[in-house]
Structures are given as structure tokens and as C-alpha cells.
Motif scaffolding. Structure first.
Motif, short mmCIF file in Angstrom:
data_model
loop_
_atom_site.label_atom_id
_atom_site.label_comp_id
_atom_site.label_asym_id
_atom_site.label_seq_id
_atom_site.Cartn_x
_atom_site.Cartn_y
_atom_site.Cartn_z
N ILE A 79 0.84 -1.20 0.00
CA ILE A 79 0.00 0.00 0.00
C ILE A 79 0.88 1.25 0.00
CG2 ILE A 79 -1.61 1.37 1.41
CD1 ILE A 79 -2.87 -1.34 2.25
N MET A 80 1.93 1.23 0.80
CA MET A 80 2.86 2.36 0.83
C MET A 80 3.56 2.52 -0.51
SD MET A 80 2.45 3.92 3.60
CE MET A 80 3.80 5.07 3.43
N ALA A 81 3.95 1.41 -1.13
CA ALA A 81 4.61 1.48 -2.44
C ALA A 81 3.68 2.11 -3.48
CB ALA A 81 5.05 0.09 -2.89
N ILE A 82 2.43 1.70 -3.45
CA ILE A 82 1.45 2.27 -4.39
C ILE A 82 1.28 3.76 -4.11
CG2 ILE A 82 -1.00 2.28 -5.04
CD1 ILE A 82 -0.91 -0.82 -4.60
N PHE A 83 1.14 4.11 -2.84
CA PHE A 83 0.98 5.51 -2.48
C PHE A 83 2.19 6.34 -2.89
CE2 PHE A 83 2.09 8.75 0.73
CZ PHE A 83 1.09 9.68 0.46
N LEU A 84 3.39 5.86 -2.58
CA LEU A 84 4.60 6.62 -2.85
C LEU A 84 4.93 6.72 -4.34
CD1 LEU A 84 6.91 5.34 0.03
CD2 LEU A 84 5.82 7.59 -0.14
N ALA A 85 4.80 5.63 -5.06
CA ALA A 85 5.25 5.60 -6.45
C ALA A 85 4.15 5.97 -7.45
CB ALA A 85 5.81 4.22 -6.79
N HIS A 87 0.88 7.63 -6.51
CA HIS A 87 -0.21 8.38 -5.92
C HIS A 87 -0.98 9.25 -6.91
CE1 HIS A 87 3.16 11.18 -5.68
NE2 HIS A 87 2.26 12.14 -5.73
N SER A 88 -0.31 9.76 -7.92
CA SER A 88 -0.99 10.63 -8.88
C SER A 88 -1.50 9.87 -10.10
CB SER A 88 -0.06 11.75 -9.32
OG SER A 88 1.05 11.21 -10.00
N SER A 89 -1.22 8.58 -10.18
CA SER A 89 -1.61 7.83 -11.38
C SER A 89 -2.22 6.47 -11.05
CB SER A 89 -0.39 7.64 -12.28
OG SER A 89 0.63 6.93 -11.61
N HIS A 96 0.55 -1.05 -22.09
CA HIS A 96 0.01 -2.34 -22.53
C HIS A 96 -1.43 -2.56 -22.08
CE1 HIS A 96 3.88 -3.51 -24.10
NE2 HIS A 96 4.43 -3.17 -22.95
N GLY A 97 -2.04 -1.53 -21.52
CA GLY A 97 -3.45 -1.59 -21.15
C GLY A 97 -3.74 -2.00 -19.72
N ALA A 98 -2.73 -2.41 -18.98
CA ALA A 98 -2.93 -2.81 -17.58
C ALA A 98 -2.76 -1.58 -16.68
CB ALA A 98 -1.91 -3.87 -17.19
N PRO A 99 -3.36 -1.61 -15.51
CA PRO A 99 -3.15 -0.49 -14.57
C PRO A 99 -1.67 -0.34 -14.23
CG PRO A 99 -4.90 -1.95 -13.81
CD PRO A 99 -4.25 -2.63 -14.97
N VAL A 100 -1.21 0.89 -14.07
CA VAL A 100 0.20 1.11 -13.75
C VAL A 100 0.57 0.54 -12.39
CG1 VAL A 100 0.49 3.11 -15.26
CG2 VAL A 100 -0.22 3.45 -12.90
N ILE A 101 -0.42 0.34 -11.53
CA ILE A 101 -0.15 -0.22 -10.20
C ILE A 101 -0.25 -1.74 -10.18
CG2 ILE A 101 -0.94 1.87 -9.02
CD1 ILE A 101 -3.49 0.20 -8.27
#
Length: 127
Positions: A79-85, A87-89, A96-101
Motif C-alpha cells: 500500500i505504501m509502495a502504491i501511495f509513494l510511487a 499516488h498521482s496515477s 500495454h493496457g494494464a493499470p500502472v499499479i
């Protein structure tokens, strides 16, 4: 028995794949993580938590030692990795069409599943 083998495969997959990220941090350092942490307004020393999240926790999950506890902490780490890296996207799609997260989200989900299922029979402290 098959459930225990499935739990082992799940634990090994999560632990080994995450450990590759940790080994990269050991070899190449955590300069990028420090940058993300500081940009988020957090103290720089929080970046060193990446060693726990990507080296210590995966090892515990692999051997099945307090895997439930380790997987909950790893889920928080993701969750922290997603938030930090990202957060704006968070809701953006990659080229390739997949979510960046996608990758940290998959690690998050697998961590939650390991927590819910437990270690299984083939673990140091099996239950």
C-alpha cells in the motif's frame, strides 16, 4: 494435502518474487525509494523499511515462519509502495493496457490471501 501444497506454492511465489526486489535494493541501493519517501514529506529513514518489506518479510513467508504476520506487514508495504510511487496515477493504464499499479497491487492481493489462508502444513510454524 492439496490445499497445503497450494498454500506452499502461493507462499513461495510471493516470497521469491518479492525477494528479487529486495536483492535489487541490496545490490543497487535505495536512492530511488529515499527520493519517493522524502517527496511524500516523510522522514528519509522510513526508506530503510524497504529492506524489511522486501528482504526480511519474504524470507519469513518463504519458510512459513509467522507468515500471516509477515504477509499483513507486506500488504501494508505494498500500500505504501502504491501511495509513494503511483499516488498521482493510481487509476491510469500503462502502455500495454494494464493499470500502472498492477505489480504492487498483485503483491498486495497475494499478501492478503496468504494472511487469510495461513502457512499450511509445509511451514516452520504450520497451523
Amino acid at each position: 494435502m492439496m490445499n497445503d501444497i497450494a498454500k506452499l506454492i502461493l507462499r513461495l511465489t510471493l516470497g521469491i518474487m518479492m525477494l528479487f526486489h529486495g536483492l535489487d535494493k541490496i545490490i543497487n541501493g535505495i536512492k530511488g525509494v529515499k527520493h519517493l519517501v522524502v517527496n511524500a514529506g516523510l522522514p528519509e529513514f522510513f526508506a530503510y523499511g524497504v529492506y524489511v518489506g522486501e528482504v526480511v518479510l519474504p524470507l519469513l513467508i518463504i519458510i512459513g515462519l509467522y507468515a500471516r504476520v509477515a504477509s499483513v506487514i507486506l500488504a501494508f508495504n505494498m500500500i505504501m509502495a502504491i501511495f509513494l510511487a503511483y499516488h498521482s496515477s493510481i487509476f491510469e493504464l500503462g502502455k500495454h493496457g494494464a493499470p500502472v499499479i498492477e505489480l504492487p497491487f498483485l503483491y498486495f492481493i497475494i499478501s492478503v490471501v496468504v494472511f487469510l489462508l495461513g502457512s499450511g502444513k509445509y511451514a516452520v510454524n504450520s497451523k
